[in-house]
Design an enzyme around this catalytic site. Structure first.
Site, PDB file in Angstrom:
ATOM      1  N   PHE A 364       0.805  -1.226   0.000  1.00  0.00           N
ATOM      2  CA  PHE A 364       0.000   0.000   0.000  1.00  0.00           C
ATOM      3  C   PHE A 364       0.837   1.275   0.000  1.00  0.00           C
ATOM      4  O   PHE A 364       0.435   2.281   0.597  1.00  0.00           O
ATOM      5  CB  PHE A 364      -0.969   0.000   1.202  1.00  0.00           C
ATOM      6  CG  PHE A 364      -1.557  -1.345   1.490  1.00  0.00           C
ATOM      7  CD1 PHE A 364      -2.262  -2.026   0.521  1.00  0.00           C
ATOM      8  CD2 PHE A 364      -1.390  -1.948   2.729  1.00  0.00           C
ATOM      9  CE1 PHE A 364      -2.793  -3.282   0.772  1.00  0.00           C
ATOM     10  CE2 PHE A 364      -1.916  -3.202   2.994  1.00  0.00           C
ATOM     11  CZ  PHE A 364      -2.618  -3.864   2.008  1.00  0.00           C
ATOM     12  N   CYS A 365       1.986   1.259  -0.669  1.00  0.00           N
ATOM     13  CA  CYS A 365       2.884   2.425  -0.696  1.00  0.00           C
ATOM     14  C   CYS A 365       3.209   2.902   0.719  1.00  0.00           C
ATOM     15  O   CYS A 365       3.345   4.101   0.972  1.00  0.00           O
ATOM     16  CB  CYS A 365       2.266   3.557  -1.513  1.00  0.00           C
ATOM     17  SG  CYS A 365       2.085   3.190  -3.260  1.00  0.00           S
ATOM     18  N   ALA A 366       3.328   1.940   1.623  1.00  0.00           N
ATOM     19  CA  ALA A 366       3.739   2.222   3.003  1.00  0.00           C
ATOM     20  C   ALA A 366       4.622   1.060   3.452  1.00  0.00           C
ATOM     21  O   ALA A 366       4.362   0.403   4.463  1.00  0.00           O
ATOM     22  CB  ALA A 366       2.525   2.384   3.908  1.00  0.00           C
TER      23      ALA A 366
END
Length: 438
Positions: A364-366
């Protein structure tokens, strides 16, 4: 106790596509369950209608003399005013129209005159753009994390603290006003990535005392390519233009073989080129539609559905939900989880192909946060939105229970790193381009 959800749902703005049906691999069609609102949202019906009303008047903005140009200029500047009001901007704040949150934070990164501090739970849009950057690892509790942030700022001063308003992985909401207080006490400004918070809770730049705020329209039921950076104009006026070009300058003159340029102040300084008028008016229309329901109706809708979701997920064998903190005071209706012995990508693919349920999988781009919470593997994320119903939550829980107990019923294979059904009879060419007139 009688559920209040039907009455709450009737008070919510209508979303385009709430009756969409999709094909399954077994040939059936079912109502689509969209549980990926944290990634992107379809437009509100009122937003799509407003954009359609604007289209006949579409023309150039600012320096045009024609009637459509004057109408479009008025629409753009009204949109700027309406969005500023929605986010609680101060009268002297600048509101720069951007493409999305990542673009907005990239702009701010060019303007910050010193080091930036973030937490390790941030989306990459907040974690990556800064030139001089230090990362504080979140602790077990929010209180301990704030203490760690305070200690970092006391040990090594910073110009800016950049934080998310709500995690895009766990939905946990940070106490923004508390972060602002400790940052300001240390002489640092604060930027809030409100992309995940604004669709779910009231954002209040002035009320928090924060200095900057960024958000994306495509997460706010206005997916027409716009975002904003709002905040104090001194850094923005001193920064190099984000996109040099027409509209960003007061004058350009030749001095020998050089261009001598006088740049306008923000926001025009950073809005070179023809602005995304439709994106701006769509975002403003979404803000006007959401404003009356953000304090009571949307939180009540989410609270009831999130209660059903958490209760249901607790019955799925082996399922583990992710949390960054043991004491988060509030969270949006975004929940990430893992299932033992089933890769996250396979779970997401089976939910789509066999049940017509859209979720997200991966990190999740984290990446730092998900790696820390899962030990390095990915997760499945379900995120509820305005068109989510109790039936949707029930379908998800039932599908996950079947997957946990029996596994997928179709065959899947890894293709370019993604789990896909084999074979996959579902058509993708369902939206055809218009045929050219003879």
């Amino acid at each position: 106790m009688l559920s209040t959800l039907p009455a709450i749902t009737r008070a919510l703005p209508t979303v385009v596509g709430d009756d969409l049906t999709v094909p399954l691999v077994d040939g059936r069609r079912v109502r689509y369950v969209d549980l990926d609102a944290a990634a992107s949202t379809p437009p509100l019906r009122s937003v799509a209608d407003h954009v359609a009303d604007v289209l006949p008047y579409y023309g150039s903005v600012h320096r045009g003399a024609g009637h459509t140009s004057r109408v479009c200029t008025a629409l753009l500047e009204r949109a700027r005013t309406d969005v500023a009001r929605f986010v609680g901007a101060r009268p002297d704040d600048a509101l720069v129209l951007t493409r999305h949150t990542t673009d907005a934070l990239g702009l701010l990164a060019s303007a910050v005159p010193g080091p930036v501090v973030t937490l390790d739970l941030e989306h990459h849009a907040t974690l990556l753009p800064w030139r001089a950057h230090r990362v504080v690892r979140a602790r077990r509790t929010v209180a301990e994390t704030l203490d760690a942030l305070r200690g970092e700022l006391a040990a090594r001063p910073a110009a800016l603290v950049a934080i998310t308003g709500a995690s895009n992985v766990t939905g946990e909401i940070l106490p923004v006003a508390d972060v602002v207080a400790l940052a300001h006490a240390a002489g640092a400004r604060v930027c809030v990535d409100a992309a995940q918070l604004a669709p779910h809770r009231r954002v209040d730049l002035a009320g928090w005392g924060a200095d900057y705020l960024a958000l994306s329209a495509h997460k706010l039921y206005a997916p027409y390519g716009a975002g904003v950076l709002v905040g104090r104009r001194d850094w923005l006026d001193a920064a190099p233009p984000h996109l040099a070009g027409g509209g960003a300058v007061r004058s350009v003159a030749l001095d020998g073989d050089r261009c001598e340029t006088a740049w306008l102040p923000a926001p025009q300084r950073h809005e070179g080129g023809t602005p995304n008028l439709l994106g701006a008016v769509a975002l403003a229309a979404a803000c006007r539609a959401l404003d009356p329901v953000l304090d009571d109706t949307i939180p009540a809708h989410e609270a009831e559905l999130a209660g059903l979701l958490h209760d249901g997920l607790a019955t799925v064998p082996g399922l583990t939900t992710l949390s960054a903190f043991a004491d988060a005071p509030d969270r949006t209706a975004t929940v990430s989880f893992t299932l033992p012995d089933l890769p996250a990508g396979l779970v997401a693919a089976a939910l789509s192909a066999e049940h017509g349920i859209g979720v997200r999988d991966g990190k999740f781009c984290a990446h730092p946060l998900v790696d820390r919470l899962t030990g390095g593997s990915g997760a499945v994320r379900t995120s509820l939105g305005l068109r989510t119903t109790a039936d949707d939550v029930e379908r998800l829980v039932g599908a996950l229970s079947d997957l946990a107990r029996r596994g997928p019923t179709w065959t899947y294979a890894l293709t370019d790193g993604r789990w896909t059904p084999r074979p996959d009879p579902r058509p993708l060419d369902v939206v055809e381009p218009p045929t050219s007139a003879a």
